[in-house]
Scaffold this motif. Structure first.
Motif, PDB file in Angstrom:
ATOM      1  N   ASN A 145       0.831  -1.197   0.000  1.00  0.00           N
ATOM      2  CA  ASN A 145       0.000   0.000   0.000  1.00  0.00           C
ATOM      3  C   ASN A 145       0.872   1.257   0.000  1.00  0.00           C
ATOM      4  O   ASN A 145       1.800   1.383   0.793  1.00  0.00           O
ATOM      5  CB  ASN A 145      -0.910  -0.009   1.232  1.00  0.00           C
ATOM      6  N   HIS A 146       0.589   2.168  -0.909  1.00  0.00           N
ATOM      7  CA  HIS A 146       1.340   3.408  -1.099  1.00  0.00           C
ATOM      8  C   HIS A 146       2.800   3.144  -1.457  1.00  0.00           C
ATOM      9  O   HIS A 146       3.672   3.988  -1.244  1.00  0.00           O
ATOM     10  CB  HIS A 146       1.251   4.313   0.147  1.00  0.00           C
ATOM     11  N   LEU A 147       3.070   1.966  -2.015  1.00  0.00           N
ATOM     12  CA  LEU A 147       4.422   1.619  -2.463  1.00  0.00           C
ATOM     13  C   LEU A 147       4.292   0.601  -3.596  1.00  0.00           C
ATOM     14  O   LEU A 147       4.722  -0.541  -3.477  1.00  0.00           O
ATOM     15  CB  LEU A 147       5.240   1.031  -1.304  1.00  0.00           C
ATOM     16  N   GLY A 148       3.672   1.033  -4.695  1.00  0.00           N
ATOM     17  CA  GLY A 148       3.437   0.112  -5.795  1.00  0.00           C
ATOM     18  C   GLY A 148       3.709   0.754  -7.141  1.00  0.00           C
ATOM     19  O   GLY A 148       3.875   1.974  -7.256  1.00  0.00           O
ATOM     20  N   TRP A 149       3.742  -0.095  -8.165  1.00  0.00           N
ATOM     21  CA  TRP A 149       4.069   0.348  -9.515  1.00  0.00           C
ATOM     22  C   TRP A 149       3.067  -0.229 -10.508  1.00  0.00           C
ATOM     23  O   TRP A 149       2.732  -1.424 -10.453  1.00  0.00           O
ATOM     24  CB  TRP A 149       5.467  -0.133  -9.917  1.00  0.00           C
ATOM     25  N   LEU A 150       2.613   0.601 -11.433  1.00  0.00           N
ATOM     26  CA  LEU A 150       1.831   0.140 -12.570  1.00  0.00           C
ATOM     27  C   LEU A 150       2.834  -0.260 -13.647  1.00  0.00           C
ATOM     28  O   LEU A 150       3.544   0.591 -14.191  1.00  0.00           O
ATOM     29  CB  LEU A 150       0.894   1.243 -13.058  1.00  0.00           C
ATOM     30  N   ARG A 151       2.881  -1.556 -13.952  1.00  0.00           N
ATOM     31  CA  ARG A 151       3.910  -2.075 -14.857  1.00  0.00           C
ATOM     32  C   ARG A 151       3.377  -2.410 -16.241  1.00  0.00           C
ATOM     33  O   ARG A 151       4.140  -2.756 -17.136  1.00  0.00           O
ATOM     34  CB  ARG A 151       4.546  -3.315 -14.255  1.00  0.00           C
ATOM     35  N   GLY A 152       2.077  -2.314 -16.414  1.00  0.00           N
ATOM     36  CA  GLY A 152       1.498  -2.599 -17.711  1.00  0.00           C
ATOM     37  C   GLY A 152       0.026  -2.275 -17.703  1.00  0.00           C
ATOM     38  O   GLY A 152      -0.624  -2.249 -16.645  1.00  0.00           O
ATOM     39  N   LEU A 153      -0.525  -1.998 -18.869  1.00  0.00           N
ATOM     40  CA  LEU A 153      -1.961  -1.783 -19.025  1.00  0.00           C
ATOM     41  C   LEU A 153      -2.368  -2.472 -20.324  1.00  0.00           C
ATOM     42  O   LEU A 153      -2.020  -2.020 -21.420  1.00  0.00           O
ATOM     43  CB  LEU A 153      -2.308  -0.295 -19.042  1.00  0.00           C
ATOM     44  N   ARG A 154      -3.056  -3.596 -20.170  1.00  0.00           N
ATOM     45  CA  ARG A 154      -3.377  -4.446 -21.324  1.00  0.00           C
ATOM     46  C   ARG A 154      -4.785  -4.182 -21.837  1.00  0.00           C
ATOM     47  O   ARG A 154      -5.741  -4.155 -21.059  1.00  0.00           O
ATOM     48  CB  ARG A 154      -3.209  -5.918 -20.966  1.00  0.00           C
ATOM     49  N   VAL A 155      -4.862  -3.987 -23.120  1.00  0.00           N
ATOM     50  CA  VAL A 155      -6.131  -3.810 -23.806  1.00  0.00           C
ATOM     51  C   VAL A 155      -6.208  -4.872 -24.897  1.00  0.00           C
ATOM     52  O   VAL A 155      -5.342  -4.925 -25.779  1.00  0.00           O
ATOM     53  CB  VAL A 155      -6.247  -2.402 -24.426  1.00  0.00           C
ATOM     54  N   ALA A 156      -7.213  -5.761 -24.807  1.00  0.00           N
ATOM     55  CA  ALA A 156      -7.355  -6.866 -25.752  1.00  0.00           C
ATOM     56  C   ALA A 156      -6.072  -7.690 -25.842  1.00  0.00           C
ATOM     57  O   ALA A 156      -5.636  -8.092 -26.936  1.00  0.00           O
ATOM     58  CB  ALA A 156      -7.761  -6.344 -27.135  1.00  0.00           C
ATOM     59  N   GLY A 157      -5.420  -7.889 -24.686  1.00  0.00           N
ATOM     60  CA  GLY A 157      -4.226  -8.717 -24.633  1.00  0.00           C
ATOM     61  C   GLY A 157      -2.935  -8.015 -24.975  1.00  0.00           C
ATOM     62  O   GLY A 157      -1.855  -8.596 -24.832  1.00  0.00           O
ATOM     63  N   ARG A 158      -2.994  -6.769 -25.402  1.00  0.00           N
ATOM     64  CA  ARG A 158      -1.789  -6.024 -25.805  1.00  0.00           C
ATOM     65  C   ARG A 158      -1.421  -5.012 -24.726  1.00  0.00           C
ATOM     66  O   ARG A 158      -2.275  -4.245 -24.279  1.00  0.00           O
ATOM     67  CB  ARG A 158      -2.034  -5.311 -27.131  1.00  0.00           C
ATOM     68  N   ASP A 159      -0.155  -5.000 -24.321  1.00  0.00           N
ATOM     69  CA  ASP A 159       0.312  -4.044 -23.325  1.00  0.00           C
ATOM     70  C   ASP A 159       0.559  -2.696 -24.004  1.00  0.00           C
ATOM     71  O   ASP A 159       1.429  -2.563 -24.867  1.00  0.00           O
ATOM     72  CB  ASP A 159       1.600  -4.546 -22.661  1.00  0.00           C
ATOM     73  N   GLU A 160      -0.212  -1.689 -23.580  1.00  0.00           N
ATOM     74  CA  GLU A 160      -0.122  -0.364 -24.185  1.00  0.00           C
ATOM     75  C   GLU A 160       0.832   0.567 -23.438  1.00  0.00           C
ATOM     76  O   GLU A 160       1.070   1.686 -23.887  1.00  0.00           O
ATOM     77  CB  GLU A 160      -1.516   0.274 -24.235  1.00  0.00           C
ATOM     78  N   LEU A 161       1.380   0.137 -22.291  1.00  0.00           N
ATOM     79  CA  LEU A 161       2.248   1.026 -21.530  1.00  0.00           C
ATOM     80  C   LEU A 161       3.501   1.441 -22.298  1.00  0.00           C
ATOM     81  O   LEU A 161       3.909   2.611 -22.214  1.00  0.00           O
ATOM     82  CB  LEU A 161       2.628   0.391 -20.193  1.00  0.00           C
ATOM     83  N   PRO A 162       4.171   0.529 -23.052  1.00  0.00           N
ATOM     84  CA  PRO A 162       5.350   0.975 -23.809  1.00  0.00           C
ATOM     85  C   PRO A 162       5.037   2.150 -24.745  1.00  0.00           C
ATOM     86  O   PRO A 162       5.891   3.034 -24.932  1.00  0.00           O
ATOM     87  CB  PRO A 162       5.755  -0.274 -24.591  1.00  0.00           C
ATOM     88  N   ARG A 163       3.849   2.167 -25.309  1.00  0.00           N
ATOM     89  CA  ARG A 163       3.461   3.290 -26.187  1.00  0.00           C
ATOM     90  C   ARG A 163       3.422   4.597 -25.405  1.00  0.00           C
ATOM     91  O   ARG A 163       3.847   5.646 -25.902  1.00  0.00           O
ATOM     92  CB  ARG A 163       2.099   2.983 -26.828  1.00  0.00           C
TER      93      ARG A 163
END
Length: 448
Positions: free
Chosen positions: A194-212
């Motif tokens: 809690n209050h010490l985390g990271w969002l490492r990916g966001l997948r839409v239809a199986g594809r990780d859009e975070l690199p974009r």
């Protein structure tokens, strides 16, 4: 169905009640019991709730009590949203830490440890009363430090206590919005404490859009976390940190900003909310309108010192919407009570999800939720830089639990000294002495 809210005189209770008013399905909450140790605050919040419910004939019935046993007896769900020591305690936590040149925020660093040491014994007592009087109830913990308090209560209630926080929800929603994705359907790869985390990916239809997103400097700078941390640092991490990691990554700048601020966050909220509760003593005062005005100011000034340290100015209007912890709580209740299966980011026992922590450690990760509770989803291992922070802070939490259980000043000193944001054992000792002198609730720390 009966819902009990502990800390029922708290300022954010109307958010929860507003969410309940929008639920008309079968099996919904029909009775709400507010419990608080302050009868005046209970009365003020009850007035706000009465105005909220005025136009809705099937609104849940609200009762108030200062008796804990009466409140929890036969409850189906118990929301724990207490603040031991009140906002005066939070302001003192901040002041004492800053005088030593370290962070005093209520969930992070020295302030979070002091708050935890005050809160854990009370939370454990509550857990025991729930176990005795409402053994089938589910406890949803809002009380900060949320991960630490949830772990303390889980030692009595097991998996029937689940912690929630709106920070990951808000972060996921902002990242999804920038990427043009639907936050309700995107899979958010989020992991940490809690209050010490990271969002490492966001997948839409199986594809990780975070690199974009990480490749787009303009897009990275368009939302709260991007402005706080800066595009270059986010690209170096390959992830979007929870906003509270700003206290770790930019500690010197943040401490300086807090020291130079006109008043600390706790002192501001103490003054602001005192004005609201004082106004509610006047019988004819419009309760709901006053509450809305106070809430808007509260949200607009959230993490103001961090934004000043980062040189990013005021929050954008798009970032003012709360993370929606009341909506998370309602979704959690629906999933458990009606078996409406869903996925939520929650604070639950590890159960092997993160190999660097033991099974009983409470972590914050996506969970599948059904009638049997919350089940953490398997996640990829943490990178080493995150392992260091997560294991260090979990070690601190364990020392707090040891101190609270045995009344040990030595364990309390160790908790402060081991925290990454406290740089001296000598300072740790002075902090323990300073907090014990300020807070009667820490008088139990006597054993060496």
């Amino acid at each position: 169905m009966k819902l009990t809210i502990l800390g029922g005189g708290g300022f954010r209770v109307p958010l929860v009640y507003g969410a309940l008013l929008g639920d008309h399905a079968e099996g919904r909450v029909t009775r709400v019991t507010l419990h608080d140790v302050d009868a005046d605050r209970l009365g003020a919040v009850a007035r706000v709730l009465a105005e909220q419910a005025a136009a809705q004939p099937d609104a849940p019935l609200v009762t108030v009590t200062t008796d804990l046993d009466e409140a929890v007896r036969d409850a189906d769900f118990v929301f724990s949203a207490i603040r031991v020591g009140g906002l005066a305690g939070r302001a003192a936590d901040e002041r004492i830490a800053l005088a030593e040149g370290v962070l005093g925020q209520e969930t992070v660093g020295a302030g979070g440890i002091a708050y935890g040491l005050r809160t854990v014994p009370v939370a454990v007592h509550i857990a025991r009363r729930v176990a005795a009087l409402a053994p089938d109830a589910w406890v949803i913990n809002f009380t900060n430090p949320a991960g630490l308090v949830t772990e303390a209560m889980s030692r009595i209630l097991g998996d029937r206590v689940i912690g929630i926080c709106d920070s990951p929800v808000g972060l996921g929603r902002r990242v999804a919005r920038v990427l043009g994705a639907d936050p309700g359907t995107a899979w958010i790869d989020y992991v940490g404490l809690n209050h010490l985390g990271w969002l490492r990916g966001l997948r839409v239809a199986g594809r990780d859009e975070l690199p974009r997103l990480l490749a787009d400097t303009e897009a990275l700078g368009s939302f709260e976390e991007g402005r706080l941390f800066g595009p270059d640092w986010l690209r170096s991490l390959g992830a979007i940190p929870n906003e509270y990691l700003h206290y770790y990554y930019f500690n010197r700048e943040t401490v300086r900003a807090y020291q130079e601020a006109k008043q600390t966050r706790g002192a501001f909220l103490k003054e602001q909310q005192a004005g609201f509760y004082e106004a509610m003593k006047k019988p004819g005062a419009p309760a709901l309108a006053a509450w809305h005005r106070t809430l808007a100011e509260r949200e607009a000034t959230y993490m103001a010192a961090n934004r000043e340290a980062a040189g990013v100015g005021e929050r954008d209007e798009d970032d003012l919407e709360s993370g929606g912890y009341e909506k998370v709580a309602l979704a959690l209740m629906r999933a458990v009570a009606r078996d409406e299966r869903t996925t939520l980011i929650l604070n639950v026992r590890n159960r092997g999800t993160l190999s660097v922590l033991d099974a009983e450690a409470v972590i914050e990760v996506p969970c599948f939720v059904d009638a049997n509770g919350a089940h953490p989803v398997a996640v990829a291992p943490l990178p080493y830089h995150a392992v260091g922070l997560v294991t260090s802070v979990k070690a601190v939490e364990r020392e707090v639990l040891e101190a609270a259980e045995g009344g040990s000043r030595a364990h309390a000193v160790k908790a402060f000294a081991l925290h990454p944001l406290v740089d001296s054992v000598t300072v740790a000792r002075r902090l323990v002495d300073g907090y014990r002198a300020e807070h009667p609730g820490l008088a139990y720390l006597t054993r060496t």
